[in-house]
Design a protein around this motif. Structure first.
Motif, PDB file in Angstrom:
ATOM      1  N   ALA A   6      12.166  -7.038  -2.266  1.00 53.39           N
ATOM      2  CA  ALA A   6      12.089  -8.239  -1.431  1.00 53.39           C
ATOM      3  C   ALA A   6      11.932  -7.840   0.028  1.00 53.39           C
ATOM      4  CB  ALA A   6      13.329  -9.104  -1.624  1.00 53.39           C
ATOM      5  N   SER A   7      12.653  -6.821   0.456  1.00 50.37           N
ATOM      6  CA  SER A   7      12.548  -6.348   1.839  1.00 50.37           C
ATOM      7  C   SER A   7      11.160  -5.798   2.122  1.00 50.37           C
ATOM      8  CB  SER A   7      13.598  -5.274   2.117  1.00 50.37           C
ATOM      9  OG  SER A   7      14.891  -5.807   1.986  1.00 50.37           O
ATOM     10  N   PHE A   8      10.608  -5.036   1.163  1.00 47.06           N
ATOM     11  CA  PHE A   8       9.245  -4.522   1.333  1.00 47.06           C
ATOM     12  C   PHE A   8       8.259  -5.681   1.487  1.00 47.06           C
ATOM     13  CE2 PHE A   8      10.573  -0.630  -1.301  1.00 47.06           C
ATOM     14  CZ  PHE A   8      10.726   0.179  -0.186  1.00 47.06           C
ATOM     15  N   ASN A   9       8.382  -6.674   0.621  1.00 42.58           N
ATOM     16  CA  ASN A   9       7.457  -7.802   0.670  1.00 42.58           C
ATOM     17  C   ASN A   9       7.602  -8.593   1.963  1.00 42.58           C
ATOM     18  OD1 ASN A   9       6.289  -7.214  -1.813  1.00 42.58           O
ATOM     19  ND2 ASN A   9       7.771  -8.450  -2.930  1.00 42.58           N
ATOM     20  N   GLU A  10       8.843  -8.825   2.398  1.00 41.08           N
ATOM     21  CA  GLU A  10       9.068  -9.557   3.640  1.00 41.08           C
ATOM     22  C   GLU A  10       8.498  -8.794   4.830  1.00 41.08           C
ATOM     23  OE1 GLU A  10      13.263 -10.380   3.801  1.00 41.08           O
ATOM     24  OE2 GLU A  10      13.174 -11.560   1.955  1.00 41.08           O
ATOM     25  N   ASP A  18       1.055 -10.377  11.642  1.00 38.03           N
ATOM     26  CA  ASP A  18       0.813  -9.786  12.970  1.00 38.03           C
ATOM     27  C   ASP A  18      -0.534  -9.062  13.031  1.00 38.03           C
ATOM     28  OD1 ASP A  18       3.202 -10.696  14.031  1.00 38.03           O
ATOM     29  OD2 ASP A  18       4.284  -8.815  13.669  1.00 38.03           O
ATOM     30  N   GLY A  19      -1.276  -9.046  11.929  1.00 37.17           N
ATOM     31  CA  GLY A  19      -2.566  -8.365  11.892  1.00 37.17           C
ATOM     32  C   GLY A  19      -2.461  -6.871  11.651  1.00 37.17           C
ATOM     33  N   ASN A  20      -1.259  -6.398  11.313  1.00 30.53           N
ATOM     34  CA  ASN A  20      -1.047  -4.968  11.051  1.00 30.53           C
ATOM     35  C   ASN A  20      -1.214  -4.737   9.551  1.00 30.53           C
ATOM     36  OD1 ASN A  20      -0.221  -2.338  10.818  1.00 30.53           O
ATOM     37  ND2 ASN A  20       1.601  -2.578  12.103  1.00 30.53           N
ATOM     38  N   TYR A  21      -2.467  -4.701   9.111  1.00 27.59           N
ATOM     39  CA  TYR A  21      -2.770  -4.606   7.691  1.00 27.59           C
ATOM     40  C   TYR A  21      -2.377  -3.260   7.091  1.00 27.59           C
ATOM     41  CZ  TYR A  21      -5.478  -8.778   8.837  1.00 27.59           C
ATOM     42  OH  TYR A  21      -5.864 -10.008   9.283  1.00 27.59           O
ATOM     43  N   ALA A  22      -2.446  -2.209   7.897  1.00 28.52           N
ATOM     44  CA  ALA A  22      -2.060  -0.890   7.382  1.00 28.52           C
ATOM     45  C   ALA A  22      -0.575  -0.871   7.027  1.00 28.52           C
ATOM     46  CB  ALA A  22      -2.388   0.199   8.405  1.00 28.52           C
ATOM     47  N   GLU A  23       0.253  -1.465   7.884  1.00 26.91           N
ATOM     48  CA  GLU A  23       1.690  -1.540   7.593  1.00 26.91           C
ATOM     49  C   GLU A  23       1.952  -2.471   6.406  1.00 26.91           C
ATOM     50  OE1 GLU A  23       5.776  -0.923   7.710  1.00 26.91           O
ATOM     51  OE2 GLU A  23       4.156   0.227   8.616  1.00 26.91           O
ATOM     52  N   ALA A  24       1.234  -3.577   6.351  1.00 27.34           N
ATOM     53  CA  ALA A  24       1.385  -4.496   5.227  1.00 27.34           C
ATOM     54  C   ALA A  24       1.047  -3.761   3.929  1.00 27.34           C
ATOM     55  CB  ALA A  24       0.470  -5.712   5.405  1.00 27.34           C
ATOM     56  N   ALA A  29       2.574  -1.813  -1.144  1.00 29.31           N
ATOM     57  CA  ALA A  29       2.399  -0.706  -2.100  1.00 29.31           C
ATOM     58  C   ALA A  29       3.750  -0.209  -2.601  1.00 29.31           C
ATOM     59  CB  ALA A  29       1.600   0.432  -1.468  1.00 29.31           C
ATOM     60  N   ALA A  30       4.742  -0.171  -1.709  1.00 30.18           N
ATOM     61  CA  ALA A  30       6.079   0.265  -2.120  1.00 30.18           C
ATOM     62  C   ALA A  30       6.681  -0.719  -3.125  1.00 30.18           C
ATOM     63  CB  ALA A  30       6.982   0.421  -0.894  1.00 30.18           C
ATOM     64  N   ALA A  31       6.528  -2.006  -2.866  1.00 28.49           N
ATOM     65  CA  ALA A  31       7.054  -3.019  -3.798  1.00 28.49           C
ATOM     66  C   ALA A  31       6.301  -2.954  -5.123  1.00 28.49           C
ATOM     67  CB  ALA A  31       6.938  -4.410  -3.180  1.00 28.49           C
ATOM     68  N   ALA A  32       4.984  -2.812  -5.058  1.00 28.01           N
ATOM     69  CA  ALA A  32       4.176  -2.742  -6.282  1.00 28.01           C
ATOM     70  C   ALA A  32       4.542  -1.513  -7.105  1.00 28.01           C
ATOM     71  CB  ALA A  32       2.689  -2.730  -5.935  1.00 28.01           C
ATOM     72  N   GLY A  50     -10.016  -6.673   1.419  1.00 26.44           N
ATOM     73  CA  GLY A  50     -10.376  -5.506   2.221  1.00 26.44           C
ATOM     74  C   GLY A  50      -9.597  -5.434   3.514  1.00 26.44           C
ATOM     75  N   HIS A  51      -8.397  -5.940   3.521  1.00 29.70           N
ATOM     76  CA  HIS A  51      -7.526  -5.877   4.705  1.00 29.70           C
ATOM     77  C   HIS A  51      -6.620  -4.655   4.611  1.00 29.70           C
ATOM     78  CE1 HIS A  51      -7.813 -10.475   5.596  1.00 29.70           C
ATOM     79  NE2 HIS A  51      -8.912  -9.826   5.911  1.00 29.70           N
ATOM     80  N   GLY A  52      -6.791  -3.725   5.532  1.00 27.32           N
ATOM     81  CA  GLY A  52      -5.948  -2.528   5.556  1.00 27.32           C
ATOM     82  C   GLY A  52      -6.400  -1.447   4.595  1.00 27.32           C
ATOM     83  N   VAL A  53      -7.375  -1.770   3.754  1.00 26.78           N
ATOM     84  CA  VAL A  53      -7.937  -0.838   2.772  1.00 26.78           C
ATOM     85  C   VAL A  53      -9.414  -1.170   2.609  1.00 26.78           C
ATOM     86  CG1 VAL A  53      -5.797  -0.520   1.446  1.00 26.78           C
ATOM     87  CG2 VAL A  53      -7.365  -2.338   0.829  1.00 26.78           C
TER      88      VAL A  53
END
Length: 146
Positions: A6-10, A18-24, A29-32, A50-53
């Motif tokens: 839940a923390s990873f997803n939040e 915030d537009g920080n797709y790499a952090e998202a 990925a950690a939650a998945a 294609g956001h962040g990847v």
């Protein structure tokens, strides 16, 4: 869902907003990786858009499918639409209706509308095939991911 997923997803949602797709991507990925259906769905959405990847629709389908197998309604709904239009998968109206039925039964209001529209255009044999698939999926995977 555990507190950590839940923390990873939040954190991922905040980063995405915030537009920080790499952090998202890292957070989802950690939650998945922990097997969280919401994390799988959110990560699939990044691959789809294609956001962040690099956009990778087959990877998105794989992740949406994993979340759908856990009964995650948004992934069930996405797959229903993807199969209806042939977006990233071979068009298959029976498969679409099967996923759509599960999403609708899990409480997705939009999926109820989508399912009803599909029922208007499918032949009786396609409807029968879809009912059989939906029953098979429900028996195998259920509809509640928690």
């Amino acid at each position: 869902m555990t507190v950590s997923t839940a923390s990873f997803n939040e954190a991922g949602i905040l980063a995405y907003n915030d537009g920080n797709y790499a952090e998202a991507f890292q957070q989802f990925a950690a939650a998945a990786a922990a097997g969280d259906p919401a994390g799988q769905h959110l990560l699939a959405s990044l691959y789809y858009q294609g956001h962040g990847v690099t956009q990778d629709v087959p990877k998105a389908v794989e992740l949406f499918t994993a979340a759908a197998q856990a009964g995650f309604p948004p992934s069930l709904a996405n797959l229903a639409l993807m199969y209806a239009s042939g977006d990233g998968v071979a068009q298959d109206m029976a498969q679409s209706l099967a996923y759509g039925r599960q999403a609708a039964e899990a409480g997705s209001a939009q999926s109820v509308k989508n399912r009803d529209q599909l029922l208007e255009i499918l032949t009786p044999s396609q409807q029968q095939a879809a009912r059989a698939l939906a029953a098979e999926y429900a028996a195998q995977y259920g509809t509640d991911p928690h």
